[in-house]
Design a protein around this motif. Structure first.
Motif, PDB file in Angstrom:
ATOM      1  N   LEU A 174      36.919  41.092  26.842  1.00  0.00           N
ATOM      2  CA  LEU A 174      35.852  42.070  26.576  1.00  0.00           C
ATOM      3  C   LEU A 174      36.008  42.733  25.206  1.00  0.00           C
ATOM      4  CD1 LEU A 174      35.386  43.905  30.027  1.00  0.00           C
ATOM      5  CD2 LEU A 174      33.977  42.084  29.045  1.00  0.00           C
TER       6      LEU A 174
ATOM      7  N   HIS B 282      38.820  42.446  40.887  1.00  0.00           N
ATOM      8  CA  HIS B 282      37.564  42.751  41.589  1.00  0.00           C
ATOM      9  C   HIS B 282      37.140  41.535  42.393  1.00  0.00           C
ATOM     10  CE1 HIS B 282      36.621  46.431  39.130  1.00  0.00           C
ATOM     11  NE2 HIS B 282      37.507  45.847  38.345  1.00  0.00           N
TER      12      HIS B 282
ATOM     13  N   ASP C  23      42.708  41.593  36.476  1.00  0.00           N
ATOM     14  CA  ASP C  23      41.363  42.166  36.329  1.00  0.00           C
ATOM     15  C   ASP C  23      40.263  41.100  36.357  1.00  0.00           C
ATOM     16  OD1 ASP C  23      39.442  44.174  36.154  1.00  0.00           O
ATOM     17  OD2 ASP C  23      39.364  44.081  33.973  1.00  0.00           O
TER      18      ASP C  23
ATOM     19  N   LEU D 278      32.285  45.971  27.394  1.00  0.00           N
ATOM     20  CA  LEU D 278      32.315  46.523  28.760  1.00  0.00           C
ATOM     21  C   LEU D 278      30.964  46.976  29.331  1.00  0.00           C
ATOM     22  CD1 LEU D 278      33.820  47.455  31.292  1.00  0.00           C
ATOM     23  CD2 LEU D 278      34.256  49.615  30.127  1.00  0.00           C
TER      24      LEU D 278
ATOM     25  N   GLN E 141      33.711  39.817  41.872  1.00  0.00           N
ATOM     26  CA  GLN E 141      33.464  39.221  40.558  1.00  0.00           C
ATOM     27  C   GLN E 141      34.029  37.797  40.437  1.00  0.00           C
ATOM     28  OE1 GLN E 141      34.697  42.072  37.540  1.00  0.00           O
ATOM     29  NE2 GLN E 141      33.665  43.749  38.612  1.00  0.00           N
TER      30      GLN E 141
ATOM     31  N   TRP F  95      28.326  44.334  29.517  1.00  0.00           N
ATOM     32  CA  TRP F  95      28.805  43.301  30.461  1.00  0.00           C
ATOM     33  C   TRP F  95      28.588  43.755  31.908  1.00  0.00           C
ATOM     34  CZ3 TRP F  95      33.186  43.820  33.717  1.00  0.00           C
ATOM     35  CH2 TRP F  95      33.670  42.647  34.283  1.00  0.00           C
ATOM     36  N   LEU F  96      28.926  45.020  32.188  1.00  0.00           N
ATOM     37  CA  LEU F  96      28.709  45.553  33.541  1.00  0.00           C
ATOM     38  C   LEU F  96      27.230  45.487  33.898  1.00  0.00           C
ATOM     39  CD1 LEU F  96      30.996  48.752  33.615  1.00  0.00           C
ATOM     40  CD2 LEU F  96      31.278  46.715  35.030  1.00  0.00           C
TER      41      LEU F  96
ATOM     42  N   GLU G  41      39.145  52.243  28.584  1.00  0.00           N
ATOM     43  CA  GLU G  41      39.165  50.791  28.362  1.00  0.00           C
ATOM     44  C   GLU G  41      38.477  50.439  27.046  1.00  0.00           C
ATOM     45  OE1 GLU G  41      37.270  48.811  31.605  1.00  0.00           O
ATOM     46  OE2 GLU G  41      37.578  46.790  30.807  1.00  0.00           O
TER      47      GLU G  41
ATOM     48  N   HIS H 212      43.515  49.692  32.703  1.00  0.00           N
ATOM     49  CA  HIS H 212      43.359  49.550  31.247  1.00  0.00           C
ATOM     50  C   HIS H 212      44.146  50.545  30.390  1.00  0.00           C
ATOM     51  CE1 HIS H 212      40.697  46.441  32.418  1.00  0.00           C
ATOM     52  NE2 HIS H 212      39.973  47.297  33.126  1.00  0.00           N
TER      53      HIS H 212
ATOM     54  N   ALA I  21      36.539  40.418  34.606  1.00  0.00           N
ATOM     55  CA  ALA I  21      36.660  40.517  33.149  1.00  0.00           C
ATOM     56  C   ALA I  21      37.896  39.730  32.739  1.00  0.00           C
ATOM     57  CB  ALA I  21      36.751  41.972  32.703  1.00  0.00           C
TER      58      ALA I  21
ATOM     59  N   HIS J 261      39.159  53.341  36.721  1.00  0.00           N
ATOM     60  CA  HIS J 261      39.329  52.794  35.371  1.00  0.00           C
ATOM     61  C   HIS J 261      39.439  53.941  34.377  1.00  0.00           C
ATOM     62  CE1 HIS J 261      37.357  49.521  37.607  1.00  0.00           C
ATOM     63  NE2 HIS J 261      37.966  48.706  36.774  1.00  0.00           N
TER      64      HIS J 261
ATOM     65  N   ARG K 196      34.660  54.233  41.148  1.00  0.00           N
ATOM     66  CA  ARG K 196      34.733  53.131  40.169  1.00  0.00           C
ATOM     67  C   ARG K 196      35.237  53.590  38.810  1.00  0.00           C
ATOM     68  NH1 ARG K 196      31.291  48.133  40.350  1.00  0.00           N
ATOM     69  NH2 ARG K 196      32.394  46.872  38.830  1.00  0.00           N
ATOM     70  N   PHE K 197      34.563  54.587  38.224  1.00  0.00           N
ATOM     71  CA  PHE K 197      35.022  55.286  37.017  1.00  0.00           C
ATOM     72  C   PHE K 197      34.101  56.462  36.762  1.00  0.00           C
ATOM     73  CE2 PHE K 197      33.039  52.649  33.212  1.00  0.00           C
ATOM     74  CZ  PHE K 197      31.893  52.384  33.940  1.00  0.00           C
TER      75      PHE K 197
HETATM   76  N1  GUN Z   1      35.049  49.735  34.444  1.00  0.00           N
HETATM   77  C1  GUN Z   1      34.271  50.061  35.506  1.00  0.00           C
HETATM   78  N2  GUN Z   1      34.032  48.988  36.276  1.00  0.00           N
HETATM   79  C2  GUN Z   1      34.682  47.964  35.699  1.00  0.00           C
HETATM   80  C3  GUN Z   1      34.812  46.577  36.044  1.00  0.00           C
HETATM   81  O1  GUN Z   1      34.283  46.080  37.027  1.00  0.00           O
HETATM   82  N3  GUN Z   1      35.590  45.827  35.197  1.00  0.00           N
HETATM   83  C4  GUN Z   1      36.191  46.359  34.101  1.00  0.00           C
HETATM   84  N4  GUN Z   1      36.920  45.555  33.317  1.00  0.00           N
HETATM   85  N5  GUN Z   1      36.072  47.634  33.764  1.00  0.00           N
HETATM   86  C5  GUN Z   1      35.334  48.431  34.557  1.00  0.00           C
END
Ligand code: GUN
Ligand code: ZN
Length: 443
Positions: A299, A78, A321, A92, A81, A95-96, A234, A270, A324, A231, A203-204
Motif C-alpha cells: 500500500l 483480515h 495483514d 490505504l 479479504q 484501497w479500502l 499506517e 502498523h 493488504a 489500526h 476497525r479504526f
Molecule cells: N485500516 C482500517 N482497515 C484496514 C484494513 O482492512 N487493512 C489495512 N491495511 N488497514 C486498515
C-alpha cells in the motif's frame, strides 16, 4: 490417548536472540523428536532420549532431514479479504473504499462467509500458521463462520467482528449500540469455547464515532480477558483524517488512549508514523505494535521502525495483514520484514526472524505457556519445514554451512512449498488442507 513421536531436526526458542550468535536463546536437536500425547507436547529433545519416554509401539512420523518447529503465528490479518489480495493501484483510504468495502459486503451471505472461512483456515495451515488473529466483517455471522471453521480443525484462533459506524457504505455500518450488543453476544458464544478467543475490534478511529469508541471502552472494561485490535498510524492521509475527527486528542494514539483501549492485550496494526510520545505511550500501556511488512510495502504506507520500539521498550509483533498483505506465508512476510528493516539501516537476524514468527508472537499474545515453543505442556502445534523444497533452494542449500544460513534461505526463498507438514494439536493437517485448496468451488 493418542501418542506420536515427531522426529526431525528440532528447533525451538526459549528467549529472544540478542545477537547473531546468541545460542542460549534457542534449543536445537540435530536428531531430535517431539513426543506428543493427547494433542500436547510431553517432551522435546534428542530422539534417543525422547524415544525412551514413549511406549515401544508408539507411532513415529519421521521427517528427517526436515526442520521441526513450533507452528507459526500471525498476529493481524483480515479473513474477509482472502479474495481481495492483489487489488491494484491505491493507497490505504482509496484501497479500502474501492476494493475492501465492496468485498466485505459479500459477508452478509452466510454461505459465502462459511466457504471463505474454510479456505482461509486451509490457507493458513498450508503456510504453516497454526494460530492467527483476524478481523471478521461487520456481520456477526462472519464471526460464527470463522470460529466454526477454526473449531473444525482444532485451531487456536483469535478474532472478532469489526465495529464501524461511519465513513463506510450503509451495508457495512453498525451503530454504537448494535456493535456493542453483537460483540457482547459473540463474546458470550465464542470467547473461551475450546481454543477460540475473542478480539474486540473497532476497525479504526476513522470508521468509529466517539460513541462507538465509548461502547468499545465499555466492552474492554467488561471483558478483561478479551483481546482488543485496531489500526494505528499506517498512512499519512489516514492520520490527518483520524486526528481531524478527534480534534481534542493530542495525536492518533491519544484517540485510543482517551477511550481506555490501550492495554497489554491491545494489538495495533502498523504503527509506522508514530512520534516518540506515542511510542512511549505504547510502552507504558504494554500495547503491541504490529509490523505488517508486505502490506506496508504493497500500500506504499511506509517503513516500520523496529529500533525505536526496542529503544522505548515497546512491544511489537509480526503479521501478514492479508489482504493488504500479499501472502499468507509468514516466511515471505519475514523476507519482506528483513528488507524493510534493511531500508531503515536495521538488521533482522535469521534466528530473530524465526523467534518472531513463533515465541515472539506467542509472547505478544500472552500465550507463551500454550503456543510458540515446544516445551512440555504446550499445544502440539508444529510445522515441518523443508529447506530444499524448490529446485533453486536445493541448489542454494548445497553451499549452506550453518543453521543460521539455512533459516535465512528458508525465509528469503521459501513459501508454502517448504511446509512439508503441519500438526494442529498433534494432528497432521497439511495434506488435507492443500488438497481441498485445489478443488474448484462454486463460491
Ligand atoms: N485500516 C482500517 N482497515 C484496514 C484494513 O482492512 N487493512 C489495512 N491495511 N488497514 C486498515
Ligand atoms: Zn489490518
Amino acid at each position: 490417548m493418542s501418542e506420536l513421536l515427531i522426529r526431525g531436526r528440532v528447533l525451538t526458542f526459549v528467549a529472544e536472540p540478542q545477537g547473531i550468535d546468541d545460542t542460549a536463546a534457542w534449543r536445537y536437536f540435530e536428531d531430535g523428536a517431539v513426543f506428543v500425547r493427547g494433542g500436547k507436547v510431553v517432551a522435546t529433545g534428542d530422539y534417543a532420549e525422547v524415544r525412551g519416554r514413549a511406549g515401544a509401539d508408539v507411532a513415529v512420523a519421521d521427517h528427517r532431514p526436515n526442520l521441526v518447529l513450533p507452528g507459526l503465528i500471525d498476529t493481524h490479518l483480515h479473513f474477509p479479504q482472502t479474495q481481495a489480495i492483489a487489488s491494484y493501484g491505491a493507497q490505504l483510504l482509496e484501497w479500502l473504499n474501492t476494493y475492501i468495502f465492496v468485498e466485505e459486503q459479500k459477508f452478509c451471505d452466510t454461505g459465502h462467509a462459511a466457504a471463505v472461512a474454510d479456505r482461509f483456515m486451509d490457507e493458513l495451515i498450508s503456510n504453516g500458521t497454526t494460530t492467527a488473529v483476524a478481523y471478521c466483517s461487520v456481520h456477526p455471522e462472519s464471526v460464527d463462520a470463522y470460529f466454526t471453521a477454526a473449531e473444525a480443525r482444532g485451531m487456536g484462533m483469535i478474532g472478532g467482528k469489526v465495529m464501524m459506524d461511519r465513513n463506510a457504505p450503509d451495508a457495512l455500518r453498525d451503530t454504537p449500540q448494535q456493535g456493542y450488543d453483537e460483540t457482547k453476544a459473540l463474546i458470550a458464544k465464542w470467547h473461551g469455547r475450546g481454543r477460540a478467543r475473542y478480539a474486540i475490534s473497532p476497525r479504526f478511529a476513522i470508521t468509529s464515532t466517539p460513541e462507538q469508541l465509548e461502547m468499545s471502552q465499555a466492552l474492554v472494561a467488561e471483558n478483561p480477558t478479551c483481546y482488543v485490535q485496531t489500526h494505528l498510524s499506517e498512512n499519512k492521509d489516514e492520520i490527518a483524517f483520524a486526528t481531524s475527527l478527534y480534534p481534542e486528542a493530542k495525536d492518533y494514539t491519544d484517540i485510543y488512549a482517551r477511550y481506555g483501549l490501550l492495554n497489554e492485550r491491545m494489538l495495533l496494526g502498523h504503527c509506522i508514523h508514530l512520534s516518540d510520545r506515542e511510542i512511549a505511550v505504547l510502552a507504558e500501556t504494554r500495547s503491541v505494535g504490529v509490523f505488517c511488512p508486505t502490506s506496508n510495502l504493497f500500500l506504499g504506507s511506509g517503513l516500520f521502525d523496529r529500533d525505536r520500539f526496542d529503544k522505548a521498550g515497546a512491544r511489537w509483533s509480526v503479521a501478514t495483514d492479508v489482504g493488504a498483505g500479499t501472502s499468507f506465508s509468514m516466511l515471505e512476510t519475514m523476507d519482506e520484514a528483513y528488507k524493510v528493516l534493511h531500508l531503515r539501516g536495521q538488521k533482522l537476524t535469521p534466528f530473530n526472524s524465526f523467534y518472531r514468527m513463533t515465541l515472539g508472537n506467542a509472547r505478544a499474545l500472552g500465550l507463551e505457556d500454550q503456543i510458540g515453543s515446544l516445551h512440555a505442556g504446550a499445544n502440539a502445534d508444529i510445522v515441518v519445514l523443508d529447506s530444499s523444497a524448490k529446485p533453486a533452494m536445493e541448489y542454494r542449500m548445497r553451499t549452506a554451512t550453518s543453521l543460521a544460513q539455512e533459516l535465512f534461505i528458508l525465509q528469503t526463498m521459501g513459501d508454502d512449498r517448504c511446509v512439508a507438514e503441519v500438526y494442529v494439536a498433534g494432528k497432521a493437517m497439511k495434506a488435507k488442507a492443500s488438497a481441498k485448496a485445489r478443488v474448484p468451488e462454486t463460491a
